[in-house]
Enzyme design. Structure first.
Site, mmCIF file in Angstrom:
data_model
loop_
_atom_site.group_PDB
_atom_site.id
_atom_site.type_symbol
_atom_site.label_atom_id
_atom_site.label_comp_id
_atom_site.label_asym_id
_atom_site.label_seq_id
_atom_site.Cartn_x
_atom_site.Cartn_y
_atom_site.Cartn_z
ATOM 1 N N VAL A 15 0.829 -1.207 0.000
ATOM 2 C CA VAL A 15 0.000 0.000 0.000
ATOM 3 C C VAL A 15 0.869 1.265 0.000
ATOM 4 O O VAL A 15 0.619 2.203 -0.770
ATOM 5 C CB VAL A 15 -0.974 -0.002 1.198
ATOM 6 C CG1 VAL A 15 -1.937 1.172 1.073
ATOM 7 C CG2 VAL A 15 -1.745 -1.314 1.268
ATOM 8 N N GLU A 131 -10.433 5.332 4.973
ATOM 9 C CA GLU A 131 -11.224 4.734 3.886
ATOM 10 C C GLU A 131 -10.661 3.381 3.443
ATOM 11 O O GLU A 131 -11.404 2.444 3.124
ATOM 12 C CB GLU A 131 -11.256 5.692 2.685
ATOM 13 C CG GLU A 131 -12.099 5.211 1.526
ATOM 14 C CD GLU A 131 -13.573 5.083 1.883
ATOM 15 O OE1 GLU A 131 -14.223 6.109 2.099
ATOM 16 O OE2 GLU A 131 -14.067 3.946 1.963
ATOM 17 N N VAL A 134 -11.457 -0.530 5.199
ATOM 18 C CA VAL A 134 -12.587 -1.434 4.957
ATOM 19 C C VAL A 134 -12.833 -1.548 3.465
ATOM 20 O O VAL A 134 -13.101 -0.547 2.794
ATOM 21 C CB VAL A 134 -13.864 -0.933 5.664
ATOM 22 C CG1 VAL A 134 -15.021 -1.899 5.390
ATOM 23 C CG2 VAL A 134 -13.629 -0.777 7.159
ATOM 24 N N ILE A 138 -12.999 0.373 -2.345
ATOM 25 C CA ILE A 138 -14.436 0.699 -2.419
ATOM 26 C C ILE A 138 -14.743 1.819 -1.423
ATOM 27 O O ILE A 138 -14.437 1.685 -0.241
ATOM 28 C CB ILE A 138 -15.304 -0.537 -2.073
ATOM 29 C CG1 ILE A 138 -14.887 -1.742 -2.927
ATOM 30 C CG2 ILE A 138 -16.770 -0.216 -2.251
ATOM 31 C CD1 ILE A 138 -15.582 -3.038 -2.517
ATOM 32 N N GLY A 189 0.188 -16.128 -4.383
ATOM 33 C CA GLY A 189 0.245 -14.841 -3.689
ATOM 34 C C GLY A 189 -1.122 -14.243 -3.378
ATOM 35 O O GLY A 189 -1.233 -13.093 -2.972
ATOM 36 N N LYS A 207 -13.261 -5.442 9.992
ATOM 37 C CA LYS A 207 -13.923 -4.474 9.101
ATOM 38 C C LYS A 207 -15.388 -4.297 9.485
ATOM 39 O O LYS A 207 -15.921 -3.180 9.491
ATOM 40 C CB LYS A 207 -13.797 -4.938 7.657
ATOM 41 C CG LYS A 207 -12.347 -4.972 7.170
ATOM 42 C CD LYS A 207 -12.215 -5.771 5.888
ATOM 43 C CE LYS A 207 -10.775 -5.832 5.408
ATOM 44 N NZ LYS A 207 -10.564 -6.819 4.351
ATOM 45 N N GLY A 304 -5.144 -4.956 -2.618
ATOM 46 C CA GLY A 304 -4.198 -4.748 -3.723
ATOM 47 C C GLY A 304 -3.647 -3.341 -3.688
ATOM 48 O O GLY A 304 -4.263 -2.423 -3.127
HETATM 49 N N1 LIG Z 1 -2.382 -5.030 1.008
HETATM 50 C C1 LIG Z 1 -3.662 -4.710 0.867
HETATM 51 O O1 LIG Z 1 -4.268 -4.997 -0.154
HETATM 52 C C2 LIG Z 1 -4.379 -3.976 1.971
HETATM 53 C C3 LIG Z 1 -5.734 -3.677 1.817
HETATM 54 C C4 LIG Z 1 -6.393 -2.944 2.805
HETATM 55 C C5 LIG Z 1 -5.705 -2.575 3.938
HETATM 56 N N2 LIG Z 1 -4.401 -2.925 4.077
HETATM 57 C C6 LIG Z 1 -3.709 -2.508 5.293
HETATM 58 O O2 LIG Z 1 -2.651 -1.633 4.942
HETATM 59 C C7 LIG Z 1 -1.597 -1.782 5.859
HETATM 60 C C8 LIG Z 1 -0.320 -2.098 5.080
HETATM 61 O O3 LIG Z 1 -0.520 -3.279 4.336
HETATM 62 P P1 LIG Z 1 0.527 -3.786 3.240
HETATM 63 O O4 LIG Z 1 -0.140 -4.865 2.508
HETATM 64 O O5 LIG Z 1 1.082 -2.635 2.502
HETATM 65 O O6 LIG Z 1 1.634 -4.427 4.202
HETATM 66 P P2 LIG Z 1 3.131 -4.872 3.817
HETATM 67 O O7 LIG Z 1 3.253 -5.052 2.355
HETATM 68 O O8 LIG Z 1 3.462 -5.993 4.722
HETATM 69 O O9 LIG Z 1 3.991 -3.597 4.228
HETATM 70 C C9 LIG Z 1 4.228 -3.231 5.551
HETATM 71 C C10 LIG Z 1 5.326 -2.187 5.541
HETATM 72 O O10 LIG Z 1 5.539 -1.767 6.888
HETATM 73 C C11 LIG Z 1 6.958 -1.667 7.077
HETATM 74 N N3 LIG Z 1 7.220 -1.806 8.502
HETATM 75 C C12 LIG Z 1 7.091 -2.879 9.296
HETATM 76 N N4 LIG Z 1 7.445 -2.589 10.550
HETATM 77 C C13 LIG Z 1 7.804 -1.292 10.545
HETATM 78 C C14 LIG Z 1 8.283 -0.398 11.519
HETATM 79 N N5 LIG Z 1 8.432 -0.783 12.789
HETATM 80 N N6 LIG Z 1 8.558 0.863 11.149
HETATM 81 C C15 LIG Z 1 8.404 1.261 9.870
HETATM 82 N N7 LIG Z 1 7.965 0.474 8.897
HETATM 83 C C16 LIG Z 1 7.664 -0.792 9.235
HETATM 84 C C17 LIG Z 1 7.561 -2.760 6.237
HETATM 85 O O11 LIG Z 1 8.908 -2.443 5.989
HETATM 86 P P3 LIG Z 1 9.864 -3.340 5.036
HETATM 87 O O12 LIG Z 1 9.247 -3.242 3.662
HETATM 88 O O13 LIG Z 1 11.170 -2.696 5.102
HETATM 89 O O14 LIG Z 1 9.814 -4.726 5.593
HETATM 90 C C18 LIG Z 1 6.663 -2.679 5.001
HETATM 91 O O15 LIG Z 1 7.165 -1.729 4.100
HETATM 92 C C19 LIG Z 1 -2.025 -2.877 6.836
HETATM 93 O O16 LIG Z 1 -2.625 -2.282 7.955
HETATM 94 C C20 LIG Z 1 -3.056 -3.646 6.050
HETATM 95 O O17 LIG Z 1 -3.993 -4.297 6.865
HETATM 96 C C21 LIG Z 1 -3.729 -3.608 3.117
#
Ligand SMILES: NC(=O)c1ccc[n+]([C@@H]2O[C@H](COP(=O)([O-])OP(=O)(O)OC[C@H]3O[C@@H](n4cnc5c(N)ncnc54)[C@H](OP(=O)(O)O)[C@@H]3O)[C@@H](O)[C@H]2O)c1
Length: 430
Positions: A15, A131, A134, A138, A189, A207, A304
């Site tokens: 994200v 936003e 959840v 959307i 994935g 959510k 995504g």
């Molecule tokens: N992915 C989705 O489709 C999606 C959808 C809706 C909501 N979300 C929410 O969005 C948030 C992020 O999701 P994501 O999928 O982007 O997760 P992700 O790909 O696992 O990315 C998490 C990021 O946080 C960094 N991080 C971890 N610990 C940290 C710390 N202590 N200080 C600073 N940075 C730190 C990681 O660093 P490194 O890269 O260096 O390891 C990584 O860049 C979550 O709350 C998730 O629930 C995600």
């Protein structure tokens, strides 16, 4: 001379990198809509050396994300680390404590600490926007908070976990078992290495608890969400549901009735022509029922990089425009602490599947168990005989009290003619 809105992003995963991408690719368009440029000035993640597929030239790297809120070049902090507690929560508290707006996609943190954070934001007169938390891309938070603001909402429900919807869709399309599809989804994935938050319904429950608070003006009650995931959904149930005109979906459902709140995540049989039954693959869907607007249906990508980052940027545009409102539409002090509605008294139709000995008199035993619990049957079919000599019996009840159906199930399970655990699923009739 317009002042840009300066963003500090913590977390540069899917994200976070997506947000940088959008703010670069659509910079001009976003600036026009926001009334001023939105620029990323500082970022933080764990591994500085990792290639994130975006240029970070001219952007300050901060080793400790907790320092972002106090930087002079950061006006807004975007928390995209994840996790209900730990560094994400520390950062959120510090951001609001430092008098800066917060944007987050973190449903787990909001489900557990949303009221505390909302209160802090309200006291400081700051926006707290979520936003993306959840149903990803959307705009269901805006839909509820703004579009449906005139309405008393009776019910909100939907498919809020793309991984589960993907698994169930493939089980149906390919006739495969849960374990096979999960393993393949992990290899592709589409599912995490530890998929329990998704497949056990916890992510949907996070959510749902947020949507329920918004929809009903209630305090978030994550602990009050009864949670049943999809691990035990069998290929046989998907096939039998299809034969009866239903599709099995992991439904998150919240209702407010008679001053009580009902919240449950469960696999349910959805009539094939219902809009959420036609939501396939990793898509998400949310239905909101308002007293004046009627049924609203939201559908799209719930996860995504692009869709989720799109929702984050929409929040930033609001902040750039100076939009400050209570995070849960009304002040936390006005949110009602609704008592939990007992599931036992709920009424509905139910799908039941049992493995029984293929001998005379067994069906009479089953129907007697239902009769003794006050449950009547709409349809009953016996399908085939398995290699071990058992027959599969599938029933749909007439509308019945949930406690009575459970009671009948316990009676049937106690019969020596019934092998294994009987299956019971709710039928979504609205
Ligand atoms: N992915 C989705 O489709 C999606 C959808 C809706 C909501 N979300 C929410 O969005 C948030 C992020 O999701 P994501 O999928 O982007 O997760 P992700 O790909 O696992 O990315 C998490 C990021 O946080 C960094 N991080 C971890 N610990 C940290 C710390 N202590 N200080 C600073 N940075 C730190 C990681 O660093 P490194 O890269 O260096 O390891 C990584 O860049 C979550 O709350 C998730 O629930 C995600």
């Amino acid at each position: 001379m317009v002042t840009p809105l300066r963003i500090g992003i913590a977390g540069l995963g899917n994200v976070g990198a997506g947000v940088v991408k959008i703010l670069t690719a659509n910079a001009e368009l976003v600036a026009k809509r926001a009334g001023r440029p939105i620029v990323v000035t500082a970022v933080s993640a764990r591994d500085r050396s990792r290639d994130r597929g975006v240029s970070l030239d001219g952007i300050a790297w901060v080793d400790d994300a907790a320092e972002l809120p106090t930087r002079d070049d950061v006006d807004v902090v975007v928390e995209l680390i994840g996790g209900s507690d730990g560094p994400a929560l520390t950062l959120a508290r510090r951001t609001l404590g430092a008098g800066k707006p917060l944007v987050t996609a973190n449903k787990a943190m909001l489900a557990h600490h949303g009221l505390e954070l909302a209160e802090a934001a309200e006291k400081a007169g700051l926006p707290l926007k979520y936003e993306a938390a959840v149903a990803g891309g959307i705009p269901v938070i805006k839909g509820l908070a703004e579009g449906a603001a005139a309405n008393r909402i009776a019910r909100v429900y939907g498919l809020m976990n793309g991984t589960c919807n993907y698994i169930l869709s493939r089980m149906e399309a390919e006739g495969l078992g849960f374990g096979d599809v999960l393993a393949d989804a992990q290899a592709l994935g589409f599912a995490e290495a530890d998929p329990s938050f998704d497949i056990d319904g916890i992510d949907t429950a996070h959510k749902l608890s947020i949507l329920a608070a918004l929809a009903f003006g209630a305090r978030i009650d994550f602990a009050g969400v009864a949670c049943h995931g999809i691990r035990n959904v069998a290929a046989a149930d998907i096939a039998q549901a299809a034969a009866l005109g239903f599709r099995i979906k992991l439904v998150g459902l919240a209702e407010a009735e008679n001053g009580e709140l009902f919240q449950r995540v469960h696999p349910a049989l959805v009539p094939i022509d219902h809009p959420i039954a036609t939501t396939m693959g990793s898509l998400n869907a949310v239905v909101v029922e308002g007293d004046f607007v009627g049924r609203l249906f939201f559908q799209g990508r719930g996860a995504g990089e692009g869709p989720t980052a799109s929702a984050v940027v929409a929040d930033l545009v609001d902040i750039a425009r100076g939009d400050v409102r209570p995070p849960f539409v009304m002040p936390v002090a006005d949110l009602a602490a609704l008592p939990r509605a007992p599931a036992a008294d709920r009424r509905g139709r139910y799908y039941l599947r049992l493995s029984v000995a293929d001998r005379a008199g067994v069906l009479a035993e089953l129907t007697a168990a239902l009769r003794d619990s006050g449950v009547s049957i709409e349809s009953l079919v016996q399908r085939g005989t398995s290699s071990d000599g058992d027959a599969m019996v599938v029933m749909v009840t007439h509308e019945a009290r949930e406690a009575d159906v459970l009671d009948s199930l316990a009676r049937m399970a106690a019969s020596p003619a019934v092998s294994g655990q009987p299956v019971m699923m709710h039928i979504l009739d609205f």
